[in-house]
Motif scaffolding. Structure first.
Motif, PDB file in Angstrom:
ATOM      1  N   LEU A 129      24.434  22.421  64.190  1.00 25.71           N
ATOM      2  CA  LEU A 129      23.116  22.916  63.782  1.00 25.71           C
ATOM      3  C   LEU A 129      23.173  24.393  63.414  1.00 25.71           C
ATOM      4  O   LEU A 129      22.592  24.824  62.408  1.00 25.71           O
ATOM      5  CB  LEU A 129      22.107  22.679  64.905  1.00 25.71           C
ATOM      6  CG  LEU A 129      21.705  21.225  65.129  1.00 25.71           C
ATOM      7  CD1 LEU A 129      21.086  21.039  66.506  1.00 25.71           C
ATOM      8  CD2 LEU A 129      20.737  20.758  64.035  1.00 25.71           C
ATOM      9  N   HIS A 162      22.418  19.159  59.539  1.00 26.36           N
ATOM     10  CA  HIS A 162      21.572  18.239  60.283  1.00 26.36           C
ATOM     11  C   HIS A 162      22.488  17.453  61.219  1.00 26.36           C
ATOM     12  O   HIS A 162      23.703  17.361  60.978  1.00 26.36           O
ATOM     13  CB  HIS A 162      20.848  17.276  59.343  1.00 26.36           C
ATOM     14  CG  HIS A 162      20.081  17.968  58.246  1.00 26.36           C
ATOM     15  ND1 HIS A 162      18.950  18.710  58.490  1.00 26.36           N
ATOM     16  CD2 HIS A 162      20.298  18.035  56.901  1.00 26.36           C
ATOM     17  CE1 HIS A 162      18.489  19.194  57.350  1.00 26.36           C
ATOM     18  NE2 HIS A 162      19.283  18.797  56.373  1.00 26.36           N
ATOM     19  N   ALA A 166      17.849  22.715  66.916  1.00 22.54           N
ATOM     20  CA  ALA A 166      17.411  22.145  65.638  1.00 22.54           C
ATOM     21  C   ALA A 166      16.169  22.866  65.124  1.00 22.54           C
ATOM     22  O   ALA A 166      16.069  23.192  63.929  1.00 22.54           O
ATOM     23  CB  ALA A 166      17.145  20.652  65.795  1.00 22.54           C
ATOM     24  N   ARG A 196      16.487  22.434  61.074  1.00 18.40           N
ATOM     25  CA  ARG A 196      17.265  21.278  60.660  1.00 18.40           C
ATOM     26  C   ARG A 196      16.810  20.017  61.391  1.00 18.40           C
ATOM     27  O   ARG A 196      16.185  20.082  62.457  1.00 18.40           O
ATOM     28  CB  ARG A 196      18.764  21.516  60.928  1.00 18.40           C
ATOM     29  CG  ARG A 196      19.388  22.581  60.025  1.00 18.40           C
ATOM     30  CD  ARG A 196      19.369  22.152  58.581  1.00 18.40           C
ATOM     31  NE  ARG A 196      20.001  23.106  57.676  1.00 18.40           N
ATOM     32  CZ  ARG A 196      19.341  24.053  56.998  1.00 18.40           C
ATOM     33  NH1 ARG A 196      18.032  24.197  57.167  1.00 18.40           N
ATOM     34  NH2 ARG A 196      19.986  24.855  56.166  1.00 18.40           N
TER      35      ARG A 196
END
Length: 344
Positions: free
Chosen positions: A99, A104, A125, A130
């Motif tokens: 990340l 992703h 994330a 992402r």
């Protein structure tokens, strides 16, 4: 299920989603085959700590690039999303690294060993803008989504109880991953996560959990029974066992009917809906393409620019991990990677 709000990352709309595979084991091979069968994606790279193993994987499956280290995968500019299928203790650090490199991630279940590390992945994330998802493929199956939809639509009235069992026999071997605590062993995280997920989907989160079970000589849990009640008054009963055989049987009962789910908890074959006191129910089948459904869900989310999948939302992944962790700690099963004393 409502769609999460869009992220800052550019949706992938004009080309296939490009996958990089972290680890080159059996599940990675199955997932690579699923991506090949799915719409909208392609595997462009594979990485393993053993360069020879990565190269063999790439030759066998026609993957363009093979790396003998994960850092090269993180740095590959042509990789959009990293699929992580290493063993549980390594998931969190690898997901966070991917990340932070701008990828992703889709992380094999369980997302991490603990609730804390699961939350750490999703926090990373959000910070990176992402997409992240637990690879709980069962939640992406149309048949499972159909059962959940019927229960939530009230086709069996108000849900009152669920019983689900999942048993997969393994010969005891202290070096086998399933019995090795240092490698994230235990029936709960490998097997129990499936019926717990289904119970959570159909009935909801518990107010408290009752647990009984046993452990193997290594200290890993091998037989666990869980029972919980939801705030609405429904009762879930779940069993998982890594040492016994037996057919899976899942039943959810409501005030005006009940549903029996046929076949393995993680990959149901069909289900029957019984209404009232009728002895003959409605048998329902559905499309079964295994991991393909999961891959296509990720492709759909990345085309839409979503931060998480509405089929596998972050909140549910964390909530289910709290159930598993609470049960594990009630049994006194502790991983050596855990720094703090156990608290139920």
């Amino acid at each position: 299920m409502s769609e999460p709000s869009s992220t800052a990352y550019p949706p992938i709309t004009d080309r296939p989603v490009r996958w990089g595979l972290l680890a080159a084991g059996r599940i990675a091979r199955a997932f690579a085959a699923a991506v090949a069968d799915a719409e909208g994606g392609e595997v462009v790279a594979v990485a393993a700590r053993d360069a020879g193993r990565a190269q063999e994987f790439a030759r066998d499956l026609g993957v363009p690039r093979a790396y003998g280290g994960y850092e090269e995968l993180y740095a590959d500019p042509e990789v959009d999303v990293v699929y992580i299928s290493s063993t549980h203790p390594f998931h969190a650090d690898q997901a966070v690294a991917a990340l932070q490199a701008g990828k992703h991630v889709v992380v094999e279940k369980p997302t991490a060993l603990t609730v804390r590390d699961t939350e750490r992945i999703f926090e990373a994330a959000r910070a990176a803008g992402r997409f992240a998802m637990e690879a709980m493929w069962t939640r992406c199956l149309p048949l499972v989504q159909d059962v959940v939809g019927r229960v939530r639509d009230g086709q069996i009235g108000t849900p009152r109880s669920l019983a689900a069992a999942f048993t997969v026999p393994f010969d005891y071997d202290e070096d086998h991953r399933l019995f090795d605590l240092a490698n994230g062993g235990g029936a709960l995280l490998d097997i129990g996560i499936y019926p717990v997920t289904l119970a959570h989907l159909l009935l909801g989160h518990p107010t408290h959990v009752q647990v009984i079970g046993s452990t193997a000589p290594t200290g890993a849990d091998d037989l666990v029974g869980l029972q919980w009640m939801t705030p609405e008054g429904a009762v879930a009963q779940v069993l998982c066992d890594s040492r016994s055989s037996g057919a899976s049987r899942t039943v959810v009962r409501g005030t005006t009917g009940w549903i029996e789910v046929h076949g393995p908890v993680n990959d149901p074959e069909s289900f029957t809906v019984y209404r009232g006191r009728e002895s003959e129910g409605e048998l329902v089948g559905g499309e079964r393409r295994g991991l393909v459904h999961e891959a296509e869900e990720v492709h759909r989310c990345l085309r839409a620019g979503l931060p998480e999948s509405p089929a596998v939302p972050h909140a549910d992944t964390v909530a289910i991990m709290t159930i598993l962790e609470s049960a594990r700690r009630e049994l006194g099963v502790r991983y050596p990677q855990e720094e703090e004393p156990l608290h139920t």
